[in-house]
Design an enzyme around this catalytic site. Structure first.
Site, PDB file in Angstrom:
ATOM      1  N   GLU A  80     -10.217  -1.769  15.618  1.00  0.00           N
ATOM      2  CA  GLU A  80     -10.055  -2.494  14.262  1.00  0.00           C
ATOM      3  C   GLU A  80      -8.868  -3.577  14.892  1.00  0.00           C
ATOM      4  O   GLU A  80      -8.093  -3.543  15.386  1.00  0.00           O
ATOM      5  CB  GLU A  80      -9.322  -1.617  13.348  1.00  0.00           C
ATOM      6  N   LYS A 180     -14.731  -2.675   5.227  1.00  0.00           N
ATOM      7  CA  LYS A 180     -13.888  -1.688   4.933  1.00  0.00           C
ATOM      8  C   LYS A 180     -13.413  -1.409   3.400  1.00  0.00           C
ATOM      9  O   LYS A 180     -12.911  -2.284   2.658  1.00  0.00           O
ATOM     10  CB  LYS A 180     -12.417  -2.008   5.504  1.00  0.00           C
ATOM     11  N   CYS A 213     -10.571   3.210  10.254  1.00  0.00           N
ATOM     12  CA  CYS A 213      -8.904   3.482  10.047  1.00  0.00           C
ATOM     13  C   CYS A 213      -8.800   4.324   8.637  1.00  0.00           C
ATOM     14  O   CYS A 213      -8.902   5.428   8.679  1.00  0.00           O
ATOM     15  CB  CYS A 213      -8.497   2.087  10.028  1.00  0.00           C
TER      16      CYS A 213
END
Length: 502
Positions: A80, A180, A213
């Site tokens: 990321e 995300k 993440c």
């Protein structure tokens, strides 16, 4: 009733032993990247200046693809924020963003057709890497989308910024993208309007899912992809800041993969100055990982990976129920220390409270070479039966329990049982960050969890991770055992997530 039915299924799956003979394998890679960062994240760059920084990172990516190609890698994952860095303000981020078409609507190969869309130099270079390296390539980058002021969610600057993973096949075609969902203090980005469950297919290993993440700590989209869509291979770009004793990257990511019996490809940033390090290729058969907080070098991690289909869930890792630590009745499950008088601070079983990772845990101390302890928090009671080596070096350990809503750096409900080495010889150091240990401890840890989503962690001296010898449900308790470790125990924990109570 449904909870206990699921518990039974989990235990049965863990008791299956499937021979590895006949399994198919492929070669995969993740790269832990020491990204080149914008030195002053508040400075507004031009597009050409932003491209200059991004090309420095992309050139490093190209080197890794070249090295991976020589090793027969079929799929490679980058972290990321690896291309444009992090800590950028919204205006400062804009020159780094590119428009990314929806692969479900448009079929596009940027390497072959680079001029179809403007300002897509990064997509072009990534596409050519995948094509020239003959491998699937996954990278994280910034995306922009213009929006109309009639859109009630359109930001004041007239555009959406998304933290986006892009997936290219071995021909360089853009086949998937994921925006995300769970942002972690990322003010420069916007949350997409709906959660995305992104799955892409490969000719060498079938289906993969993808998320980013902070997503891994929530039901959507992470757990949903696995439980509702049957995905057993997960791509996971991350910029993970280690938080001990329970949420270091290698510790929790391996625990997540082990809990579901999946392949998890975790590619992290490498910036020890920000406490970012720890990548791995976590599979039911093996879990090669990389952790280095001492130097600035990145790492290309390459491994043979078993192909997991939906019918093989939980079947590749042998697990069994064992009778453990056969000793006095005091050490058997459910046994309690007999108390004949008031507990003093140096007595076994002394109960105290400490903040660990921003939550108020109830602890009880370990003393002596062996014992059996219990500690409770709300409805959760945690137990440990332990046997220490004869050389304890005076180290203090404690068993902690927490059952409640975590509210710092994210809001989510956890149930945790944790056997931790304290940072010093006083009780107020229990729950602090520790990375070294010399005490060899055999243990059985268990608790009466209200959730089936439990992630088993064993962290040892020097940031070494272990898997449990056995784990599963018995008598409405979730347990794990471990004995014969070669180095000292730092943490043994169940990190339970009660998603319904978030």
């Amino acid at each position: 009733m449904e909870t206990f039915f699921l518990r039974g299924l989990l235990l049965c799956w863990q008791c299956l032993v499937i021979p590895v003979l006949g399994l198919d394998f492929y070669t995969a890679a993740v790269y832990e990247h020491p990204s080149v960062l914008q030195l002053n994240s508040t400075i507004l760059s031009t597009r050409s200046e932003a491209l200059e920084i991004m090309r420095e990172n992309l050139n490093i990516y190209q080197e890794q693809v070249n090295a991976a190609s020589k090793q027969g890698v079929k799929i490679i994952v980058f972290p990321e924020n690896g291309i444009h860095g992090f800590h950028l303000s919204r205006p400062a981020l804009f020159p780094y963003l590119e428009p990314i078409p929806d692969p479900n609507v448009v079929q596009w190969n940027p390497c072959l057709h680079p001029t179809v869309y403007n300002d897509t130099e990064v997509l072009h270079q990534l596409s050519c890497m995948a094509r020239n390296g003959s491998m699937h390539l996954i990278a994280n980058m910034g995306e922009r989308q213009t929006c109309e002021q009639s859109d009630p969610k359109c930001p004041p600057d007239g555009r959406y910024h998304f933290n986006t993973n892009v997936v290219f096949d071995a021909e360089g075609t853009l086949i998937a993208k994921y925006q995300k969902w769970n942002l972690y203090f990322e003010d420069a980005y916007d949350t997409p309007k709906t959660v995305q469950h992104v799955i892409f297919d490969t000719p060498f290993a079938g289906r993969f899912g993808i998320f980013t993440c902070f997503d891994i700590l929530f039901y959507e989209p992470a757990v949903s992809l696995i439980e509702n869509y049957g995905v057993k291979q997960i791509i996971f770009p991350t910029a993970w800041m280690n938080l001990l004793p329970l949420l270091s990257a290698i510790e929790f990511h391996q625990a997540f993969a082990a809990a579901f019996g999946i392949n998890l490809f975790a590619a992290n940033q490498h910036h020890p100055e920000y406490n970012m390090t720890g990548s791995g290729i976590y599979t039911p058969l093996d879990f090669p990982y990389y952790y280095n907080s001492e130097t600035s070098e990145g790492k290309l991690l390459v491994a043979k990976v078993p192909i997991i289909t939906s019918t093989q869930n939980h079947s590749l890792q042998q697990s069994k129920v064992t009778n453990y630590l056969e000793a006095s009745p005091l050490q058997k499950e459910g046994g309690k220390q007999e108390q004949t008088g008031p507990l003093e601070s140096n007595d076994p079983g002394y109960v105290f409270h400490n903040v660990m990772m921003f939550d108020n845990y109830t602890f009880t101390s370990l003393t002596g070479l062996q014992g059996n302890l219990q500690v409770c928090s709300n409805t959760l009671c945690c137990h440990v039966a332990y046997k220490r080596s004869g050389h304890t070096d005076g180290n203090l350990y404690a068993l902690g329990a927490y059952d409640g809503l975590h509210t710092v750096n994210g809001i989510y409900y956890i149930q945790v049982c944790a056997l931790v080495k304290c940072a010093g010889s006083s009780y107020d150091t229990c729950g602090q960050s520790v990375t070294t240990a010399s005490d060899i401890i055999d243990f059985r840890l268990w608790g009466n969890f209200s959730t089936i989503h439990i992630y088993p962690e064993i962290l040892a001296d020097g940031m070494k991770i272990y898997r449990a010898d056995a784990r599963g449900w018995t008598n409405n308790n979730y347990y794990m055992t471990k004995k014969g470790m070669s180095v000292g125990l730092v943490t043994a924990a169940f990190y339970g997530r009660w998603y319904e109570k978030d």
